[in-house]
Design a protein around this motif. Structure first.
Motif, short mmCIF file in Angstrom:
data_model
loop_
_atom_site.label_atom_id
_atom_site.label_comp_id
_atom_site.label_asym_id
_atom_site.label_seq_id
_atom_site.Cartn_x
_atom_site.Cartn_y
_atom_site.Cartn_z
N THR A 34 0.86 -1.18 0.00
CA THR A 34 0.00 0.00 0.00
C THR A 34 0.89 1.23 0.00
N LYS A 37 -1.22 8.09 -1.07
CA LYS A 37 -1.95 8.63 -2.22
C LYS A 37 -1.15 9.69 -2.96
N ASP A 38 -0.18 10.32 -2.28
CA ASP A 38 0.62 11.37 -2.91
C ASP A 38 1.98 10.89 -3.39
N ASN A 65 -1.82 -1.30 -3.76
CA ASN A 65 -2.91 -0.41 -3.42
C ASN A 65 -2.39 0.99 -3.17
N ARG A 66 -3.28 1.95 -3.26
CA ARG A 66 -2.96 3.32 -2.88
C ARG A 66 -3.93 3.76 -1.82
N GLU A 67 -3.42 4.49 -0.85
CA GLU A 67 -4.32 5.09 0.14
C GLU A 67 -5.27 6.01 -0.59
N ARG A 68 -6.47 6.12 -0.08
CA ARG A 68 -7.39 7.09 -0.67
C ARG A 68 -8.28 7.64 0.41
N GLU A 69 -8.77 8.82 0.13
CA GLU A 69 -9.66 9.47 1.08
C GLU A 69 -10.97 8.72 1.13
N ARG A 135 -4.88 0.81 -12.74
CA ARG A 135 -5.03 2.04 -11.93
C ARG A 135 -6.13 2.93 -12.52
N ASP A 139 -9.42 4.19 -10.60
CA ASP A 139 -9.70 5.62 -10.48
C ASP A 139 -11.07 5.98 -11.05
#
Length: 176
Positions: A34, A37-38, A65-69, A135, A139
């Motif tokens: 993970t 996100k930035d 994975n990417r962190e997301r809000e 990705r 998105d």
């Protein structure tokens, strides 16, 4: 069998550890990473991580994975048609056709918690744009109001073939 240390060494050579939120390696050799996100140059990082981790002996499935809000919208009705229309915005840059009409989407499910599950493939197992397309799919799904999360599964069973292209695009591409 692959160790967490081997995976960490590869990752450290590709992305600054400040952007790595977690690394997991299970008993089957499946790797889950993970990233923040930035994370800078995320497309390059995803491709390099997938390529380099795939070279380690004993590695199974690689999930990045990417962190997301977190966003929550109650009482929003999701349906497959809305999701498929959104996924038509993801164009395979090598072929110039969207992934839906290309026949890359094998399965689409909206779970009760509004997580969208997509099972899909690529035109070839060695597609250099795999991570970029995955990705982009994630998105686009997450842009849809009411979607809690996206789960994308990549499969090559059955393998993609030109027969999977929609009838409309077969005509456009001169495959008839």
């Amino acid at each position: 069998m692959v160790t967490k240390e081997e995976v960490e060494n590869i990752i450290r050579g590709i992305v600054d550890e400040d952007f790595v939120k977690s690394i997991e390696v299970d008993e089957k050799g499946n790797v889950t990473v993970t990233l923040a996100k930035d994370t800078p140059n995320i497309d390059d990082v995803l491709i390099k991580l997938n390529t380099e981790l795939g070279k380690i002996e004993g590695v199974g499935t690689i999930t990045i994975n990417r962190e997301r809000e977190k966003k929550t919208e109650e009482n929003v009705e999701l349906n497959k048609d809305v999701i498929l229309e959104k996924l038509k915005e993801v164009i395979d840059p090598e072929i110039g056709v969207d992934i839906v009409n290309l026949g890359l989407i094998y399965e689409l499910d909206i779970r009760p918690d509004n997580t969208v599950y997509v099972k899909m493939t690529m035109t070839t197992p060695g597609c250099p744009l795999t991570m970029w397309i995955l990705r982009a799919v994630e998105d686009k799904i997450l842009e849809i109001p009411g979607v809690k999360d996206a789960e994308i599964e990549l499969t090559f069973d059955p393998p993609w073939s030109p027969e999977m292209i929609s009838e409309e695009y077969k005509k456009r591409l001169g495959l008839f």
